[in-house]
Each structure stands twice: as C-alpha cells, then as structure tokens.
Design a protein around this motif. Structure first.
Motif, PDB file in Angstrom:
ATOM      1  N   UNK A 103       0.872  -1.173   0.000  1.00 36.78           N
ATOM      2  CA  UNK A 103       0.000   0.000   0.000  1.00 36.78           C
ATOM      3  C   UNK A 103       0.908   1.222   0.000  1.00 36.78           C
ATOM      4  N   UNK A 104       1.128   1.772  -1.189  1.00 36.64           N
ATOM      5  CA  UNK A 104       2.120   2.833  -1.376  1.00 36.64           C
ATOM      6  C   UNK A 104       1.472   4.176  -1.058  1.00 36.64           C
ATOM      7  N   UNK A 105       1.673   4.609   0.176  1.00 40.23           N
ATOM      8  CA  UNK A 105       1.037   5.814   0.703  1.00 40.23           C
ATOM      9  C   UNK A 105       1.801   7.084   0.380  1.00 40.23           C
ATOM     10  N   UNK A 106       3.037   6.943  -0.104  1.00 41.26           N
ATOM     11  CA  UNK A 106       3.871   8.104  -0.432  1.00 41.26           C
ATOM     12  C   UNK A 106       5.050   7.643  -1.263  1.00 41.26           C
ATOM     13  N   UNK A 107       6.119   8.410  -1.230  1.00 39.61           N
ATOM     14  CA  UNK A 107       7.290   8.131  -2.059  1.00 39.61           C
ATOM     15  C   UNK A 107       7.908   6.767  -1.734  1.00 39.61           C
ATOM     16  N   UNK A 108       8.259   6.052  -2.799  1.00 35.76           N
ATOM     17  CA  UNK A 108       9.000   4.789  -2.659  1.00 35.76           C
ATOM     18  C   UNK A 108      10.291   4.938  -3.445  1.00 35.76           C
ATOM     19  N   UNK A 109      11.419   4.708  -2.776  1.00 40.23           N
ATOM     20  CA  UNK A 109      12.724   4.945  -3.395  1.00 40.23           C
ATOM     21  C   UNK A 109      13.608   3.714  -3.240  1.00 40.23           C
ATOM     22  N   UNK A 110      14.372   3.392  -4.299  1.00 41.44           N
ATOM     23  CA  UNK A 110      15.386   2.347  -4.215  1.00 41.44           C
ATOM     24  C   UNK A 110      14.841   1.045  -3.684  1.00 41.44           C
ATOM     25  N   UNK A 111      15.370   0.628  -2.533  1.00 44.90           N
ATOM     26  CA  UNK A 111      14.926  -0.613  -1.925  1.00 44.90           C
ATOM     27  C   UNK A 111      13.459  -0.619  -1.556  1.00 44.90           C
ATOM     28  N   UNK A 112      12.868   0.558  -1.391  1.00 50.20           N
ATOM     29  CA  UNK A 112      11.424   0.628  -1.151  1.00 50.20           C
ATOM     30  C   UNK A 112      10.640   0.106  -2.341  1.00 50.20           C
ATOM     31  N   UNK A 113      11.163   0.363  -3.544  1.00 52.23           N
ATOM     32  CA  UNK A 113      10.543  -0.171  -4.758  1.00 52.23           C
ATOM     33  C   UNK A 113      10.761  -1.680  -4.856  1.00 52.23           C
ATOM     34  N   UNK A 114      11.904  -2.164  -4.372  1.00 54.04           N
ATOM     35  CA  UNK A 114      12.154  -3.603  -4.369  1.00 54.04           C
ATOM     36  C   UNK A 114      11.191  -4.297  -3.404  1.00 54.04           C
ATOM     37  N   UNK A 115      10.983  -3.695  -2.239  1.00 59.83           N
ATOM     38  CA  UNK A 115      10.024  -4.223  -1.272  1.00 59.83           C
ATOM     39  C   UNK A 115       8.635  -4.313  -1.896  1.00 59.83           C
ATOM     40  N   UNK A 116       8.220  -3.249  -2.574  1.00 60.96           N
ATOM     41  CA  UNK A 116       6.897  -3.237  -3.203  1.00 60.96           C
ATOM     42  C   UNK A 116       6.802  -4.265  -4.325  1.00 60.96           C
ATOM     43  N   UNK A 117       7.888  -4.441  -5.073  1.00 57.95           N
ATOM     44  CA  UNK A 117       7.884  -5.391  -6.187  1.00 57.95           C
ATOM     45  C   UNK A 117       7.729  -6.821  -5.698  1.00 57.95           C
ATOM     46  N   UNK A 118       8.225  -7.122  -4.511  1.00 56.53           N
ATOM     47  CA  UNK A 118       8.103  -8.470  -3.961  1.00 56.53           C
ATOM     48  C   UNK A 118       6.658  -8.822  -3.623  1.00 56.53           C
TER      49      UNK A 118
END
Length: 254
Positions: A103-118
């Motif tokens: 649930x992407x409530x704001x900015x996702x950067x770097x490893x945050x995008x990897x977390x979301x991709x999983x």
C-alpha cells in the motif's frame, strides 16, 4: 513507539507498517527482523488471509535501506551480509503462500521499490513518486529487485525503469503495469480494504492453493541463482568509489 506497527484485523488482514517517519520509513535491521518474523507468522497462520505492507504517515512508503545505518559498510563482504539478509527476506515475501499488498502511501525509493515489487499487488496513492534510483548511487538493485521486476513486467518496460534510475509518477507506473490500482488519497486504507474484500471472501485454503500455484515457478534453483547473483553483483559495486561518493553526498545533504 517501535520501528514497525503490526495489526491484525478481524477480516484476516495483517497490516505491517514501517514506522520511521523521521527517516522516511527507511529500512534498518530492526525493520528487517520484524518483517522476517511477520512473514513467518503469516505463512504459518490459519487465520491470516492477506499481508499488507505500508509506511507510516502520508509522505513516504519506504525510502529503501537506511544509509545512515549502513554507511559504515565498505567492503563487498560487509555489504553482502546486509544485502543477502534483506534479499532473503524479500524472497520469502515473494513466495509466501498468502496474497501480499504494498500500500504505497507516499514516495517509494530504491529498496522501497524492491520491497513493493516483492508483493503481489501494488496499490498507490495518486500523485506519489517512485524510483528505482539505485543507478544514481553507483549500484544496482541489491535485494533481488531487478530479477523480480523482469519476472513481473514486460522485458523492455522493466529495463527502461531500471536504466532510467529516476523518479516516476505512480500514474506512469500504472500504465507500465507495476501499479495495479490508483487510490484517491482521502482514506487509502479503506480503499485498500474494499479492493481486497473479494479475496477475503475466500477461505485460507483457497488462497494458499492459488498462491502456491503462482509462486512455484520461483522456487527452483535457476531462479534462486539469478536472484542471489544480483545481490552479489550489487555487493561488488557497493565498495566502488562511485558509490562511496554518492553516499557521502547524500549524507552531507541530509
């Protein structure tokens, strides 16, 4: 209050919230350990139906690894230990036998995008920005993100995202197929619940069966070799002067 908030509602959703707003919800070892334990609990539980991962507040979903904690890692062996730890956690998230949502409530950067991709699904607040910006730090994705992205998106779109290494709107990422639903931003938690209600109507056994059928292709030796080879590659780049300079510049600016 701790680095994460954990809640299980009566509908069978576990809400895992990274609670480090002062660090834009960056991941440190405390968050890693809590996520690992939560995934294990979700896997074993006969009551939990869905895992939702989000960030506290409305500014950041996750800004990746906390460079202020990891800046002392210089040699590739040191970096590899940290990268493999989180990569292993994301591999378990990728293959857990329950549906998962970022649930992407704001900015996702770097490893945050990897977390979301999983995660299986990515629901994002309209207007948010996301970026696989690792290339601008002199490294590549280090938690298996590129390997997962190439599995989940068409080849040229995944490659374009990685090579750009820039912030992109969630609206663009929706067109690319990375974001699955755009949320209005008024009450995204409730919007998320509504999107998940058809899934919650299924039994745990049905959810497990479909999810296991979906992730079986990622449990073979060939995929795991590609996944962890990516982590090794990042660890080698981690000790490069380009990465050292980029981290120094980031910490000075912070």
């Amino acid at each position: 209050m701790g680095a994460i908030l954990l809640e299980r509602d009566r509908n069978g959703i576990v809400w895992f919230t990274i609670n480090r707003q002062e660090k834009r919800n960056a991941i440190n070892y405390e968050v890693m350990d809590a996520l690992q334990e939560t995934i294990r609990m979700v896997e074993k539980s006969d009551e939990v139906k869905i895992l939702v991962i989000t960030g506290a507040g409305d500014q950041a979903f996750c800004s990746g690894g906390d460079l202020s904690e990891f800046h002392h890692l210089h040699a590739k062996e040191e970096a590899y230990h940290m990268l493999k730890k989180m990569g292993t956690i994301l591999y378990s998230l990728l293959t857990v036998s329950k549906p998962t949502v970022a649930l992407i409530n704001g900015t996702a950067v770097g490893g945050g995008c990897e977390l979301a991709t999983a995660c299986d699904f990515r629901y994002a607040r309209k207007g948010a920005k996301v970026g696989f910006i690792q290339g601008k730090l002199g490294i590549t994705t280090g938690w298996g993100g590129a390997t997962m992205l190439f599995e989940k998106l068409p080849y040229t779109r995944a490659l374009d995202i990685l090579l750009r290494a820039e912030y992109m709107s969630v609206e663009t990422m929706y067109e690319y197929g990375w974001v699955h639903s755009l949320l209005s931003g008024e009450n995204i938690t409730e919007e998320c619940r509504k999107l998940l209600s058809p899934y919650l109507a299924q039994t745990v056994s049905v959810l497990r069966a479909y999810k296991r059928a979906a992730v079986e292709k990622w449990k073979n030796d060939e995929f795991r070799a590609r996944f962890f080879s990516e982590i090794t590659c990042c660890s080698i780049l981690w000790e490069s002067e380009e990465h050292e300079e980029a981290v120094r510049a980031f910490l000075d600016k912070s």
